[in-house]
Design a protein around this motif. Structure first.
Motif, PDB file in Angstrom:
ATOM      1  N   LEU A 148     -84.642 -69.438  41.062  1.00  0.00           N
ATOM      2  CA  LEU A 148     -84.486 -70.425  39.898  1.00  0.00           C
ATOM      3  C   LEU A 148     -82.959 -69.822  39.603  1.00  0.00           C
ATOM      4  O   LEU A 148     -82.730 -69.105  38.815  1.00  0.00           O
ATOM      5  N   ALA A 149     -82.064 -70.648  39.906  1.00  0.00           N
ATOM      6  CA  ALA A 149     -80.483 -70.125  39.731  1.00  0.00           C
ATOM      7  C   ALA A 149     -79.959 -71.147  38.467  1.00  0.00           C
ATOM      8  O   ALA A 149     -80.322 -70.831  37.181  1.00  0.00           O
ATOM      9  N   THR A 150     -79.287 -72.036  38.872  1.00  0.00           N
ATOM     10  CA  THR A 150     -78.558 -73.026  37.649  1.00  0.00           C
ATOM     11  C   THR A 150     -79.858 -73.926  37.003  1.00  0.00           C
ATOM     12  O   THR A 150     -79.824 -74.308  35.941  1.00  0.00           O
ATOM     13  N   GLY A 151     -81.074 -73.871  38.057  1.00  0.00           N
ATOM     14  CA  GLY A 151     -82.105 -74.888  37.815  1.00  0.00           C
ATOM     15  C   GLY A 151     -81.965 -76.304  38.355  1.00  0.00           C
ATOM     16  O   GLY A 151     -82.922 -76.950  38.176  1.00  0.00           O
ATOM     17  N   GLY A 152     -80.927 -76.438  38.784  1.00  0.00           N
ATOM     18  CA  GLY A 152     -80.729 -77.821  39.324  1.00  0.00           C
ATOM     19  C   GLY A 152     -81.760 -78.388  40.269  1.00  0.00           C
ATOM     20  O   GLY A 152     -82.094 -79.566  40.382  1.00  0.00           O
ATOM     21  N   SER A 153     -81.938 -77.354  41.290  1.00  0.00           N
ATOM     22  CA  SER A 153     -83.134 -77.805  42.445  1.00  0.00           C
ATOM     23  C   SER A 153     -84.431 -77.813  41.659  1.00  0.00           C
ATOM     24  O   SER A 153     -84.974 -79.083  42.193  1.00  0.00           O
ATOM     25  N   ALA A 154     -84.694 -77.284  40.958  1.00  0.00           N
ATOM     26  CA  ALA A 154     -86.213 -77.286  40.232  1.00  0.00           C
ATOM     27  C   ALA A 154     -86.290 -78.323  39.254  1.00  0.00           C
ATOM     28  O   ALA A 154     -87.203 -79.195  39.565  1.00  0.00           O
ATOM     29  N   VAL A 155     -85.078 -79.038  38.714  1.00  0.00           N
ATOM     30  CA  VAL A 155     -85.189 -79.843  37.575  1.00  0.00           C
ATOM     31  C   VAL A 155     -85.333 -81.292  38.891  1.00  0.00           C
ATOM     32  O   VAL A 155     -86.006 -82.143  38.189  1.00  0.00           O
ATOM     33  N   ALA A 156     -84.301 -81.289  39.716  1.00  0.00           N
ATOM     34  CA  ALA A 156     -84.428 -82.380  40.539  1.00  0.00           C
ATOM     35  C   ALA A 156     -86.046 -82.454  41.132  1.00  0.00           C
ATOM     36  O   ALA A 156     -86.636 -83.792  41.365  1.00  0.00           O
ATOM     37  N   ILE A 162     -97.342 -79.704  36.394  1.00  0.00           N
ATOM     38  CA  ILE A 162     -96.395 -79.157  37.312  1.00  0.00           C
ATOM     39  C   ILE A 162     -96.016 -77.579  36.985  1.00  0.00           C
ATOM     40  O   ILE A 162     -95.784 -77.494  35.881  1.00  0.00           O
ATOM     41  N   GLY A 163     -96.091 -77.041  37.926  1.00  0.00           N
ATOM     42  CA  GLY A 163     -95.753 -75.535  37.785  1.00  0.00           C
ATOM     43  C   GLY A 163     -94.635 -75.226  38.802  1.00  0.00           C
ATOM     44  O   GLY A 163     -94.505 -75.594  39.969  1.00  0.00           O
ATOM     45  N   LEU A 164     -93.915 -74.314  38.337  1.00  0.00           N
ATOM     46  CA  LEU A 164     -92.961 -73.635  39.383  1.00  0.00           C
ATOM     47  C   LEU A 164     -93.366 -72.134  39.642  1.00  0.00           C
ATOM     48  O   LEU A 164     -94.019 -71.386  38.755  1.00  0.00           O
ATOM     49  N   VAL A 165     -93.032 -71.739  40.994  1.00  0.00           N
ATOM     50  CA  VAL A 165     -93.241 -70.391  41.300  1.00  0.00           C
ATOM     51  C   VAL A 165     -92.111 -70.026  42.027  1.00  0.00           C
ATOM     52  O   VAL A 165     -91.618 -70.174  42.910  1.00  0.00           O
ATOM     53  N   HIS A 166     -91.243 -68.965  41.245  1.00  0.00           N
ATOM     54  CA  HIS A 166     -90.257 -68.254  41.711  1.00  0.00           C
ATOM     55  C   HIS A 166     -90.273 -67.030  41.785  1.00  0.00           C
ATOM     56  O   HIS A 166     -91.005 -66.190  40.820  1.00  0.00           O
ATOM     57  N   LEU A 167     -89.474 -66.103  42.933  1.00  0.00           N
ATOM     58  CA  LEU A 167     -89.682 -64.624  42.549  1.00  0.00           C
ATOM     59  C   LEU A 167     -88.728 -64.104  41.579  1.00  0.00           C
ATOM     60  O   LEU A 167     -89.352 -63.377  40.676  1.00  0.00           O
ATOM     61  N   ILE A 168     -87.595 -64.750  41.496  1.00  0.00           N
ATOM     62  CA  ILE A 168     -86.719 -64.332  40.385  1.00  0.00           C
ATOM     63  C   ILE A 168     -85.829 -65.554  39.611  1.00  0.00           C
ATOM     64  O   ILE A 168     -85.737 -66.525  40.354  1.00  0.00           O
ATOM     65  N   ALA A 169     -85.653 -65.273  38.669  1.00  0.00           N
ATOM     66  CA  ALA A 169     -84.840 -66.608  37.771  1.00  0.00           C
ATOM     67  C   ALA A 169     -83.733 -65.911  37.017  1.00  0.00           C
ATOM     68  O   ALA A 169     -83.600 -64.576  36.714  1.00  0.00           O
ATOM     69  N   ALA A 170     -82.563 -66.979  36.798  1.00  0.00           N
ATOM     70  CA  ALA A 170     -81.591 -66.581  35.963  1.00  0.00           C
ATOM     71  C   ALA A 170     -81.911 -67.252  34.527  1.00  0.00           C
ATOM     72  O   ALA A 170     -82.656 -68.352  34.650  1.00  0.00           O
ATOM     73  N   PRO A 171     -81.641 -66.644  33.432  1.00  0.00           N
ATOM     74  CA  PRO A 171     -81.825 -67.240  31.996  1.00  0.00           C
ATOM     75  C   PRO A 171     -81.387 -68.771  32.124  1.00  0.00           C
ATOM     76  O   PRO A 171     -81.946 -69.641  31.602  1.00  0.00           O
ATOM     77  N   GLU A 172     -80.309 -68.964  32.740  1.00  0.00           N
ATOM     78  CA  GLU A 172     -79.893 -70.190  32.626  1.00  0.00           C
ATOM     79  C   GLU A 172     -80.585 -71.421  33.444  1.00  0.00           C
ATOM     80  O   GLU A 172     -80.824 -72.348  32.798  1.00  0.00           O
ATOM     81  N   GLY A 173     -81.368 -71.023  34.323  1.00  0.00           N
ATOM     82  CA  GLY A 173     -82.198 -71.698  35.151  1.00  0.00           C
ATOM     83  C   GLY A 173     -83.414 -72.182  34.279  1.00  0.00           C
ATOM     84  O   GLY A 173     -84.046 -72.899  34.195  1.00  0.00           O
TER      85      GLY A 173
END
Ligand code: PRP
Length: 206
Positions: free
Chosen positions: A131-139, A152-163
Protein backbone atom coordinates in the motif's frame (compact mmCIF):
# COMPACT_ATOMS: atom_id res chain seq x y z
CA UNK A 1 -9.27 0.70 11.06
CA UNK A 2 -5.58 -0.19 10.90
CA UNK A 3 -4.32 -3.49 12.38
CA UNK A 4 -0.60 -4.29 12.53
CA UNK A 5 0.34 -7.95 13.10
CA UNK A 6 3.15 -7.89 15.65
CA UNK A 7 3.49 -11.67 16.00
CA UNK A 8 7.18 -12.73 15.94
CA UNK A 9 6.51 -15.20 13.08
CA UNK A 10 5.20 -12.31 10.97
CA UNK A 11 7.94 -9.86 11.90
CA UNK A 12 10.80 -12.35 11.36
CA UNK A 13 9.49 -13.32 7.92
CA UNK A 14 8.95 -9.68 6.98
CA UNK A 15 12.60 -8.96 7.84
CA UNK A 16 13.75 -11.77 5.53
CA UNK A 17 11.41 -10.50 2.82
CA UNK A 18 12.88 -7.01 2.97
CA UNK A 19 16.48 -8.17 2.50
CA UNK A 20 17.98 -7.21 -0.85
CA UNK A 21 19.73 -10.63 -0.93
CA UNK A 22 16.47 -12.66 -0.83
CA UNK A 23 16.04 -14.35 -4.26
CA UNK A 24 12.64 -14.71 -6.01
CA UNK A 25 12.04 -18.33 -4.94
CA UNK A 26 12.52 -17.39 -1.26
CA UNK A 27 10.62 -14.15 -1.74
CA UNK A 28 7.59 -16.07 -3.07
CA UNK A 29 7.68 -18.52 -0.16
CA UNK A 30 7.78 -15.63 2.33
CA UNK A 31 4.89 -13.82 0.60
CA UNK A 32 2.91 -17.06 0.83
CA UNK A 33 3.65 -17.51 4.55
CA UNK A 34 2.91 -13.87 5.35
CA UNK A 35 -0.32 -13.92 3.35
CA UNK A 36 -1.53 -16.91 5.37
CA UNK A 37 -0.69 -15.29 8.70
CA UNK A 38 -2.22 -11.93 7.76
CA UNK A 39 -5.41 -13.36 6.25
CA UNK A 40 -5.80 -15.39 9.44
CA UNK A 41 -5.66 -12.11 11.39
CA UNK A 42 -7.91 -10.26 8.95
CA UNK A 43 -10.69 -12.85 9.27
CA UNK A 44 -10.70 -13.15 13.06
CA UNK A 45 -14.17 -11.59 13.29
CA UNK A 46 -15.91 -13.85 10.74
CA UNK A 47 -19.31 -14.98 11.95
CA UNK A 48 -19.90 -18.65 12.78
CA UNK A 49 -22.97 -20.77 13.46
CA UNK A 50 -23.05 -23.59 16.01
CA UNK A 51 -23.09 -27.20 14.85
CA UNK A 52 -22.69 -30.67 16.30
CA UNK A 53 -19.99 -33.10 15.21
CA UNK A 54 -19.94 -36.87 15.71
CA UNK A 55 -16.42 -37.82 16.78
CA UNK A 56 -15.27 -41.46 17.00
CA UNK A 57 -16.06 -41.35 20.74
CA UNK A 58 -18.96 -38.96 21.16
CA UNK A 59 -20.64 -35.76 20.17
CA UNK A 60 -18.81 -32.42 20.15
CA UNK A 61 -20.16 -28.91 19.93
CA UNK A 62 -18.56 -27.14 16.99
CA UNK A 63 -18.97 -24.22 14.62
CA UNK A 64 -19.22 -23.64 10.89
CA UNK A 65 -18.38 -20.45 9.03
CA UNK A 66 -21.56 -18.48 8.45
CA UNK A 67 -20.20 -16.09 5.82
CA UNK A 68 -18.78 -16.36 2.36
CA UNK A 69 -16.06 -14.02 1.23
CA UNK A 70 -14.32 -13.23 -2.03
CA UNK A 71 -10.64 -12.52 -2.58
CA UNK A 72 -9.59 -9.69 -4.86
CA UNK A 73 -5.90 -9.95 -5.82
CA UNK A 74 -4.49 -6.83 -7.46
CA UNK A 75 -2.36 -7.98 -10.41
CA UNK A 76 0.40 -8.65 -10.57
CA UNK A 77 1.87 -8.63 -7.11
CA UNK A 78 -1.32 -9.75 -5.35
CA UNK A 79 -1.23 -13.07 -7.22
CA UNK A 80 1.37 -14.39 -4.79
CA UNK A 81 -1.12 -14.08 -1.94
CA UNK A 82 -3.87 -16.16 -3.60
CA UNK A 83 -2.62 -19.72 -2.86
CA UNK A 84 -2.55 -19.02 0.89
CA UNK A 85 -6.01 -17.41 0.72
CA UNK A 86 -7.42 -20.49 -1.00
CA UNK A 87 -5.76 -22.88 1.46
CA UNK A 88 -7.68 -21.12 4.24
CA UNK A 89 -10.91 -20.66 2.22
CA UNK A 90 -10.94 -23.33 -0.51
CA UNK A 91 -14.41 -22.42 -1.73
CA UNK A 92 -13.88 -18.66 -1.96
CA UNK A 93 -14.26 -17.00 -5.37
CA UNK A 94 -11.29 -15.02 -6.70
CA UNK A 95 -12.05 -11.77 -8.51
CA UNK A 96 -8.91 -10.65 -10.36
CA UNK A 97 -8.33 -6.94 -10.79
CA UNK A 98 -5.47 -5.73 -12.97
CA UNK A 99 -4.10 -2.32 -11.99
CA UNK A 100 -0.72 -0.87 -12.69
CA UNK A 101 0.59 2.38 -11.39
CA UNK A 102 1.59 4.95 -13.98
CA UNK A 103 5.26 5.65 -13.27
CA UNK A 104 4.90 9.42 -13.72
CA UNK A 105 1.46 10.29 -12.36
CA UNK A 106 1.44 7.38 -9.83
CA UNK A 107 -2.27 6.99 -10.67
CA UNK A 108 -3.69 3.46 -10.98
CA UNK A 109 -4.58 2.30 -14.51
CA UNK A 110 -7.08 -0.55 -14.82
CA UNK A 111 -6.25 -3.16 -17.49
CA UNK A 112 -8.21 -6.24 -16.37
CA UNK A 113 -11.38 -6.62 -14.35
CA UNK A 114 -13.06 -9.88 -13.38
CA UNK A 115 -14.95 -8.54 -10.40
CA UNK A 116 -18.18 -10.48 -10.24
CA UNK A 117 -21.09 -8.56 -11.68
CA UNK A 118 -23.25 -10.73 -9.44
CA UNK A 119 -21.49 -9.95 -6.18
CA UNK A 120 -22.88 -12.85 -4.19
CA UNK A 121 -20.41 -12.14 -1.41
CA UNK A 122 -21.11 -9.49 1.17
CA UNK A 123 -17.47 -9.50 2.21
CA UNK A 124 -14.31 -9.14 0.14
CA UNK A 125 -10.63 -9.05 1.02
CA UNK A 126 -8.31 -7.16 -1.34
CA UNK A 127 -4.86 -8.73 -1.57
CA UNK A 128 -1.79 -6.69 -2.54
CA UNK A 129 1.65 -6.83 -0.92
CA UNK A 130 2.08 -3.05 -0.90
CA UNK A 131 0.00 0.00 0.00
CA UNK A 132 2.04 2.96 -1.26
CA UNK A 133 0.11 6.12 -2.26
CA UNK A 134 -3.11 4.16 -1.74
CA UNK A 135 -4.35 4.95 -5.25
CA UNK A 136 -4.71 1.28 -6.25
CA UNK A 137 -6.44 0.29 -3.02
CA UNK A 138 -8.87 3.23 -3.17
CA UNK A 139 -9.74 2.36 -6.80
CA UNK A 140 -10.32 -1.31 -5.89
CA UNK A 141 -12.47 -0.38 -2.89
CA UNK A 142 -14.58 1.98 -5.00
CA UNK A 143 -15.10 -0.74 -7.64
CA UNK A 144 -16.28 -3.19 -4.96
CA UNK A 145 -18.60 -0.61 -3.39
CA UNK A 146 -20.18 0.00 -6.81
CA UNK A 147 -21.01 -3.73 -6.90
CA UNK A 148 -22.64 -3.50 -3.48
CA UNK A 149 -20.02 -5.37 -1.42
CA UNK A 150 -20.66 -4.26 2.14
CA UNK A 151 -17.66 -5.47 4.15
CA UNK A 152 -14.29 -4.72 2.58
CA UNK A 153 -10.88 -5.45 4.02
CA UNK A 154 -7.36 -4.81 2.76
CA UNK A 155 -4.47 -7.20 3.37
CA UNK A 156 -1.01 -5.77 2.65
CA UNK A 157 2.41 -6.90 3.77
CA UNK A 158 3.67 -3.35 4.18
CA UNK A 159 2.16 0.11 3.94
CA UNK A 160 3.30 3.72 3.80
CA UNK A 161 1.60 6.18 6.15
CA UNK A 162 0.45 8.13 3.08
CA UNK A 163 -1.46 5.08 1.78
CA UNK A 164 -3.09 4.37 5.13
CA UNK A 165 -4.26 7.99 5.31
CA UNK A 166 -5.61 7.89 1.74
CA UNK A 167 -7.70 4.78 2.44
CA UNK A 168 -8.95 6.11 5.77
CA UNK A 169 -10.00 9.35 4.09
CA UNK A 170 -11.72 7.61 1.16
CA UNK A 171 -13.53 4.85 3.07
CA UNK A 172 -13.08 4.80 6.86
CA UNK A 173 -15.08 1.56 7.23
CA UNK A 174 -12.38 -0.52 5.51
CA UNK A 175 -10.20 -2.64 7.82
CA UNK A 176 -6.52 -2.47 6.84
CA UNK A 177 -4.40 -5.46 7.90
CA UNK A 178 -0.64 -5.08 7.53
CA UNK A 179 2.60 -6.48 8.93
CA UNK A 180 4.22 -3.03 9.11
CA UNK A 181 3.74 0.65 8.41
CA UNK A 182 7.02 2.05 7.13
CA UNK A 183 8.51 5.54 7.34
CA UNK A 184 7.40 7.24 4.14
CA UNK A 185 7.25 7.26 0.35
CA UNK A 186 10.22 8.50 -1.67
CA UNK A 187 9.97 10.83 -4.69
CA UNK A 188 9.28 7.84 -6.97
CA UNK A 189 6.39 6.62 -4.83
CA UNK A 190 8.37 3.70 -3.37
CA UNK A 191 7.93 2.72 0.26
CA UNK A 192 11.03 3.52 2.38
CA UNK A 193 12.65 1.34 3.66
CA UNK A 194 10.13 -1.08 2.14
CA UNK A 195 11.18 -4.13 0.18
CA UNK A 196 11.58 -2.82 -3.38
CA UNK A 197 8.97 -3.79 -5.99
CA UNK A 198 6.98 -6.81 -4.79
CA UNK A 199 5.88 -7.73 -8.33
CA UNK A 200 9.39 -7.67 -9.78
CA UNK A 201 10.87 -9.49 -6.80
CA UNK A 202 8.29 -12.29 -6.92
CA UNK A 203 8.49 -12.82 -10.63
CA UNK A 204 12.17 -12.08 -11.32
CA UNK A 205 11.51 -9.27 -13.75
CA UNK A 206 14.14 -6.78 -12.70
C1 PRP B 1 2.46 -1.93 -6.96
C2 PRP B 1 1.79 -2.67 -5.80
C3 PRP B 1 0.44 -2.05 -5.73
C4 PRP B 1 0.71 -0.63 -6.13
C5 PRP B 1 0.79 0.19 -4.87
O1 PRP B 1 2.05 -2.46 -8.17
O2 PRP B 1 1.76 -4.06 -5.96
O3 PRP B 1 -0.50 -2.64 -6.61
O4 PRP B 1 1.98 -0.59 -6.80
O5 PRP B 1 0.90 1.53 -5.19
P1 PRP B 1 -0.17 2.63 -4.80
O6 PRP B 1 -0.61 2.36 -3.39
O7 PRP B 1 0.63 3.89 -4.95
O8 PRP B 1 -1.29 2.53 -5.78
P2 PRP B 1 2.77 -2.10 -9.56
O9 PRP B 1 2.15 -0.91 -10.20
O10 PRP B 1 4.25 -2.04 -9.35
O11 PRP B 1 2.36 -3.32 -10.48
P3 PRP B 1 2.80 -4.87 -10.41
O12 PRP B 1 2.01 -5.49 -9.30
O13 PRP B 1 2.41 -5.38 -11.75
O14 PRP B 1 4.29 -4.94 -10.16
Amino acid sequence: MLAIARHPLVQARLSELRARSTPPREFRRLVDDLALLLIYEATAELATVPCTVETPVGRAAGVQLAETLAFVPILRAGLGMVPAALRLFPDAPVWHLGLYRDEVSLQPVEYYNRLSRFAACERALILDPMLATGGSAVAAIAALRRLGVREIGLVHLIAAPEGVRAVEAADPAVRIQVAAVDERLNEHGFIVPGLGDAGDRQFGTR
